[in-house]
Scaffold this motif. Structure first.
Motif, PDB file in Angstrom:
ATOM      1  N   GLY A 350       0.793  -1.223   0.000  1.00  9.27           N
ATOM      2  CA  GLY A 350       0.000   0.000   0.000  1.00  9.27           C
ATOM      3  C   GLY A 350       0.822   1.267   0.000  1.00  9.27           C
ATOM      4  O   GLY A 350       0.270   2.366   0.084  1.00  9.27           O
ATOM      5  N   HIS A 351       2.137   1.147  -0.117  1.00 15.12           N
ATOM      6  CA  HIS A 351       2.988   2.332  -0.011  1.00 15.12           C
ATOM      7  C   HIS A 351       2.834   3.256  -1.215  1.00 15.12           C
ATOM      8  O   HIS A 351       2.795   2.819  -2.363  1.00 15.12           O
ATOM      9  N   ALA A 352       2.744   4.532  -0.927  1.00 13.01           N
ATOM     10  CA  ALA A 352       2.752   5.569  -1.960  1.00 13.01           C
ATOM     11  C   ALA A 352       3.194   6.865  -1.320  1.00 13.01           C
ATOM     12  O   ALA A 352       2.976   7.094  -0.127  1.00 13.01           O
ATOM     13  N   SER A 353       3.838   7.691  -2.099  1.00  8.74           N
ATOM     14  CA  SER A 353       4.212   9.016  -1.614  1.00  8.74           C
ATOM     15  C   SER A 353       3.319  10.046  -2.286  1.00  8.74           C
ATOM     16  O   SER A 353       2.774   9.810  -3.361  1.00  8.74           O
ATOM     17  N   VAL A 354       3.177  11.178  -1.639  1.00 10.98           N
ATOM     18  CA  VAL A 354       2.332  12.230  -2.195  1.00 10.98           C
ATOM     19  C   VAL A 354       2.957  13.579  -1.880  1.00 10.98           C
ATOM     20  O   VAL A 354       3.441  13.814  -0.774  1.00 10.98           O
ATOM     21  N   SER A 355       2.981  14.437  -2.890  1.00  5.11           N
ATOM     22  CA  SER A 355       3.484  15.793  -2.717  1.00  5.11           C
ATOM     23  C   SER A 355       2.304  16.748  -2.713  1.00  5.11           C
ATOM     24  O   SER A 355       1.507  16.763  -3.649  1.00  5.11           O
ATOM     25  N   LEU A 356       2.194  17.519  -1.655  1.00  5.00           N
ATOM     26  CA  LEU A 356       1.083  18.447  -1.506  1.00  5.00           C
ATOM     27  C   LEU A 356       1.636  19.866  -1.453  1.00  5.00           C
ATOM     28  O   LEU A 356       2.190  20.301  -0.443  1.00  5.00           O
ATOM     29  N   SER A 357       1.525  20.571  -2.573  1.00  8.03           N
ATOM     30  CA  SER A 357       2.078  21.919  -2.674  1.00  8.03           C
ATOM     31  C   SER A 357       1.321  22.868  -1.763  1.00  8.03           C
ATOM     32  O   SER A 357       0.098  22.915  -1.763  1.00  8.03           O
ATOM     33  N   SER A 358       2.069  23.641  -0.985  1.00  3.57           N
ATOM     34  CA  SER A 358       1.447  24.648  -0.133  1.00  3.57           C
ATOM     35  C   SER A 358       1.702  26.050  -0.671  1.00  3.57           C
ATOM     36  O   SER A 358       1.122  27.020  -0.193  1.00  3.57           O
ATOM     37  N   ALA A 359       2.585  26.149  -1.666  1.00  4.40           N
ATOM     38  CA  ALA A 359       2.884  27.404  -2.363  1.00  4.40           C
ATOM     39  C   ALA A 359       3.894  27.063  -3.446  1.00  4.40           C
ATOM     40  O   ALA A 359       4.426  25.947  -3.484  1.00  4.40           O
ATOM     41  N   ASN A 360       4.158  28.005  -4.345  1.00  7.28           N
ATOM     42  CA  ASN A 360       5.255  27.793  -5.272  1.00  7.28           C
ATOM     43  C   ASN A 360       6.555  27.811  -4.470  1.00  7.28           C
ATOM     44  O   ASN A 360       6.789  28.707  -3.662  1.00  7.28           O
ATOM     45  N   LYS A 361       7.375  26.782  -4.660  1.00  7.26           N
ATOM     46  CA  LYS A 361       8.647  26.582  -3.961  1.00  7.26           C
ATOM     47  C   LYS A 361       8.467  26.148  -2.509  1.00  7.26           C
ATOM     48  O   LYS A 361       9.396  26.207  -1.712  1.00  7.26           O
ATOM     49  N   GLN A 362       7.265  25.676  -2.156  1.00 11.87           N
ATOM     50  CA  GLN A 362       7.010  25.089  -0.844  1.00 11.87           C
ATOM     51  C   GLN A 362       6.087  23.883  -1.029  1.00 11.87           C
ATOM     52  O   GLN A 362       5.097  23.968  -1.753  1.00 11.87           O
ATOM     53  N   ALA A 363       6.424  22.760  -0.396  1.00  8.88           N
ATOM     54  CA  ALA A 363       5.577  21.571  -0.509  1.00  8.88           C
ATOM     55  C   ALA A 363       5.765  20.678   0.702  1.00  8.88           C
ATOM     56  O   ALA A 363       6.783  20.750   1.402  1.00  8.88           O
ATOM     57  N   LEU A 364       4.765  19.842   0.947  1.00  9.47           N
ATOM     58  CA  LEU A 364       4.861  18.794   1.949  1.00  9.47           C
ATOM     59  C   LEU A 364       4.940  17.475   1.198  1.00  9.47           C
ATOM     60  O   LEU A 364       4.090  17.180   0.358  1.00  9.47           O
ATOM     61  N   LEU A 365       5.960  16.688   1.474  1.00  4.94           N
ATOM     62  CA  LEU A 365       6.122  15.398   0.823  1.00  4.94           C
ATOM     63  C   LEU A 365       6.006  14.324   1.886  1.00  4.94           C
ATOM     64  O   LEU A 365       6.795  14.291   2.833  1.00  4.94           O
ATOM     65  N   THR A 366       5.009  13.486   1.747  1.00 10.47           N
ATOM     66  CA  THR A 366       4.776  12.466   2.762  1.00 10.47           C
ATOM     67  C   THR A 366       4.395  11.158   2.085  1.00 10.47           C
ATOM     68  O   THR A 366       4.307  11.075   0.859  1.00 10.47           O
ATOM     69  N   GLY A 367       4.191  10.124   2.875  1.00 12.02           N
ATOM     70  CA  GLY A 367       3.835   8.830   2.325  1.00 12.02           C
ATOM     71  C   GLY A 367       2.963   8.053   3.289  1.00 12.02           C
ATOM     72  O   GLY A 367       2.790   8.443   4.446  1.00 12.02           O
ATOM     73  N   PHE A 368       2.407   6.956   2.812  1.00  8.52           N
ATOM     74  CA  PHE A 368       1.554   6.119   3.655  1.00  8.52           C
ATOM     75  C   PHE A 368       1.566   4.703   3.103  1.00  8.52           C
ATOM     76  O   PHE A 368       1.996   4.450   1.974  1.00  8.52           O
ATOM     77  N   GLY A 385       8.611  22.604   2.794  1.00  7.69           N
ATOM     78  CA  GLY A 385      10.027  22.696   2.499  1.00  7.69           C
ATOM     79  C   GLY A 385      10.331  22.907   1.033  1.00  7.69           C
ATOM     80  O   GLY A 385       9.545  22.543   0.154  1.00  7.69           O
ATOM     81  N   TYR A 386      11.513  23.478   0.783  1.00 10.09           N
ATOM     82  CA  TYR A 386      11.963  23.743  -0.580  1.00 10.09           C
ATOM     83  C   TYR A 386      12.364  22.454  -1.287  1.00 10.09           C
ATOM     84  O   TYR A 386      12.067  22.264  -2.467  1.00 10.09           O
ATOM     85  N   LEU A 387      13.051  21.536  -0.572  1.00  9.89           N
ATOM     86  CA  LEU A 387      13.488  20.291  -1.193  1.00  9.89           C
ATOM     87  C   LEU A 387      12.296  19.447  -1.640  1.00  9.89           C
ATOM     88  O   LEU A 387      12.335  18.817  -2.700  1.00  9.89           O
ATOM     89  N   SER A 388      11.240  19.431  -0.833  1.00 13.21           N
ATOM     90  CA  SER A 388      10.038  18.689  -1.217  1.00 13.21           C
ATOM     91  C   SER A 388       9.420  19.285  -2.475  1.00 13.21           C
ATOM     92  O   SER A 388       8.955  18.569  -3.366  1.00 13.21           O
ATOM     93  N   TRP A 389       9.421  20.610  -2.556  1.00 15.38           N
ATOM     94  CA  TRP A 389       8.915  21.279  -3.756  1.00 15.38           C
ATOM     95  C   TRP A 389       9.795  20.959  -4.963  1.00 15.38           C
ATOM     96  O   TRP A 389       9.297  20.640  -6.049  1.00 15.38           O
ATOM     97  N   LEU A 390      11.109  21.017  -4.779  1.00 15.58           N
ATOM     98  CA  LEU A 390      12.041  20.757  -5.874  1.00 15.58           C
ATOM     99  C   LEU A 390      11.844  19.350  -6.429  1.00 15.58           C
ATOM    100  O   LEU A 390      11.841  19.135  -7.648  1.00 15.58           O
ATOM    101  N   LYS A 391      11.638  18.398  -5.537  1.00 16.78           N
ATOM    102  CA  LYS A 391      11.443  17.013  -5.966  1.00 16.78           C
ATOM    103  C   LYS A 391      10.145  16.858  -6.751  1.00 16.78           C
ATOM    104  O   LYS A 391      10.116  16.224  -7.811  1.00 16.78           O
ATOM    105  N   SER A 392       9.063  17.433  -6.241  1.00 25.47           N
ATOM    106  CA  SER A 392       7.765  17.248  -6.894  1.00 25.47           C
ATOM    107  C   SER A 392       7.649  18.048  -8.185  1.00 25.47           C
ATOM    108  O   SER A 392       7.036  17.592  -9.150  1.00 25.47           O
ATOM    109  N   ARG A 393       8.243  19.249  -8.208  1.00 22.32           N
ATOM    110  CA  ARG A 393       8.080  20.111  -9.383  1.00 22.32           C
ATOM    111  C   ARG A 393       9.057  19.775 -10.509  1.00 22.32           C
ATOM    112  O   ARG A 393       8.692  19.830 -11.692  1.00 22.32           O
TER     113      ARG A 393
END
Length: 409
Positions: A350-368, A385-393
């Motif tokens: 059931g593992h998956a990661s999800v990036s939830l943008s909170s702004a341009n250049k800001q994101a929450l990257l989590t998984g479940f 965080g910026y790194l989470s945004w960089l990864k998702s964008r």
């Protein structure tokens, strides 16, 4: 596991989306010269996580979409038509033209489809005019971008009427639009309302609380447990029913004026799943493909496997889930082809990661996964965080297209 070229069994994959492409590539990596047909009417392939970015003017169409022919394995048979019917008894798929394609194994990868009639009747005919938009596909994301570019401030309403999927993309566009308007100096001239049929902003508890706190901090008014009632496009007014604990109209309504209205209708499983009797018949999973949550094999039909959003799995439906499901489906399908049973299968947790943008250049990257609502992921953080945004964008899209073009998904 690798099978030799004399094992040319007929495998049909329904859906040329990310899920279908991933499992096709996995099968080609594990099996020499497989006989695979993919059923997909579209000639373009879309990286869906970037659609909200495109709509906000923060990505280009070239980053979001490429010709499907450029990313499909060259040896694959491509049926460029929509699916009309699936006949499990004859083991054939019937295309819109009436052409029949026989198969020995079938992988259902097609995702959920909009149901405007039952959730937002008549609104689909209004999209593209009077400030009404959505970001479910490339064409409409581009049209939304034009609306955003010409928007000079006003009342923004998000109508999120899907229970099964859509919250990831809707909230991503919500926060990106908020950021774009702030940078243009238009946010103080705008109000934001997010109206959802769901009781929350996101299914996972921990990330939900964080997202709702961010939304309130940004001045977004949240209205949960509301269903669409009516719309007056000329007056730019939309009305919602407040729902009771049974999901029925309580008698109270919410009426909102809008200058920009972003809509997400109910997203439901494709009808051929139901007609072929491959779907769950009751409960919250009704209409979704009834697969074993660990093997992703159909519970009753051992020659059928599933991947993606249309499966009856107890986890949120996010774009990244197919990445973990594809190797499981390919391995277990090929094990079945060799006459092996579920005891030899690989298991999906059931593992998956999800990036939830909170702004341009800001994101929450989590998984479940099935056991935990939230698990650690590479470069992830529960904080913005910026790194989470960089990864998702940038990193994820770049890796996706690079691997897709080489058949390495």
């Amino acid at each position: 596991m690798t099978l030799t070229s004399n094992s040319r069994r007929k495998i049909v994959i329904v859906g040329g989306n990310s899920a279908g492409l991933r499992v096709a590539n996995q099968i080609f990596r594990m099996m020499r010269w497989p006989n695979v047909t993919i059923v997909e009417p579209s000639t373009s392939h879309v990286y869906e996580p970037l659609l909200p970015w495109l709509a906000a003017g923060l990505a280009t169409p070239e980053e979001v979409s490429k010709p499907l022919a450029d990313v499909l394995p060259k040896q694959i048979n491509w049926a460029r038509q929509g699916l009309k019917k699936l006949d499990p008894k004859k083991k054939v798929v019937i295309l819109e033209s009436g052409r029949e394609i026989p198969f020995e194994f079938l992988v259902w990868a097609d995702g959920l489809v909009p149901n405007w009639k039952k959730s937002m009747k008549g609104v689909d005919a209004l999209v593209g005019e009077n400030g009404i938009c959505h970001t479910l596909d490339l064409e409409n994301a581009r049209a939304t971008q034009k609306m955003v570019n010409s928007f000079e401030g006003g009342k923004v309403v998000f109508a999120m009427m899907s229970q099964l999927k859509g919250e990831e993309a809707a909230q991503r566009f919500l926060f990106l639009l908020d950021d774009v308007l702030r940078k243009k100096g238009l946010r103080d001239k705008s109000s934001f309302h997010f109206v959802a049929i769901r009781p929350d902003l996101f299914p996972s508890t921990k990330i939900r609380e964080k997202l709702e706190a961010i939304a309130k901090q940004k001045g977004v008014e949240l209205h949960f447990n509301h269903g669409f009632k009516s719309i007056d496009a000329d007056k730019r007014t939309i009305v919602f029913d407040q729902l009771n604990e049974k999901g029925k109209a309580s008698g109270e309504t919410l009426e909102l004026d809008y200058d920009l209205l972003h809509v997400t209708p109910a997203l439901i499983p494709p009808e051929p799943l139901n007609k072929a009797k491959l779907a769950a018949r009751t409960g919250d999973s009704k209409g979704l493909m009834a697969v074993d949550q660990h093997t992703l094999q159909h519970k009753k039909q051992k020659y059928y496997f599933g991947i993606g959003d249309a499966l009856a799995l107890p986890i949120p439906r996010v774009d990244a889930a197919a990445e973990g499901q594809a190797p499981i489906v390919a391995y277990n399908l090929l094990a079945t082809l060799k006459g092996k049973g579920p005891g030899t299968f690989k298991k999906y947790d059931g593992h998956a990661s999800v990036s939830l943008s909170s702004a341009n250049k800001q994101a929450l990257l989590t998984g479940f996964d099935y056991e935990n609502e939230q698990v650690a992921v590479s470069m992830g953080s529960e904080e913005e965080g910026y790194l989470s945004w960089l990864k998702s964008r940038y990193i994820n899209p770049w890796m996706y297209w690079r691997k897709a073009a080489k058949g390495q998904l």
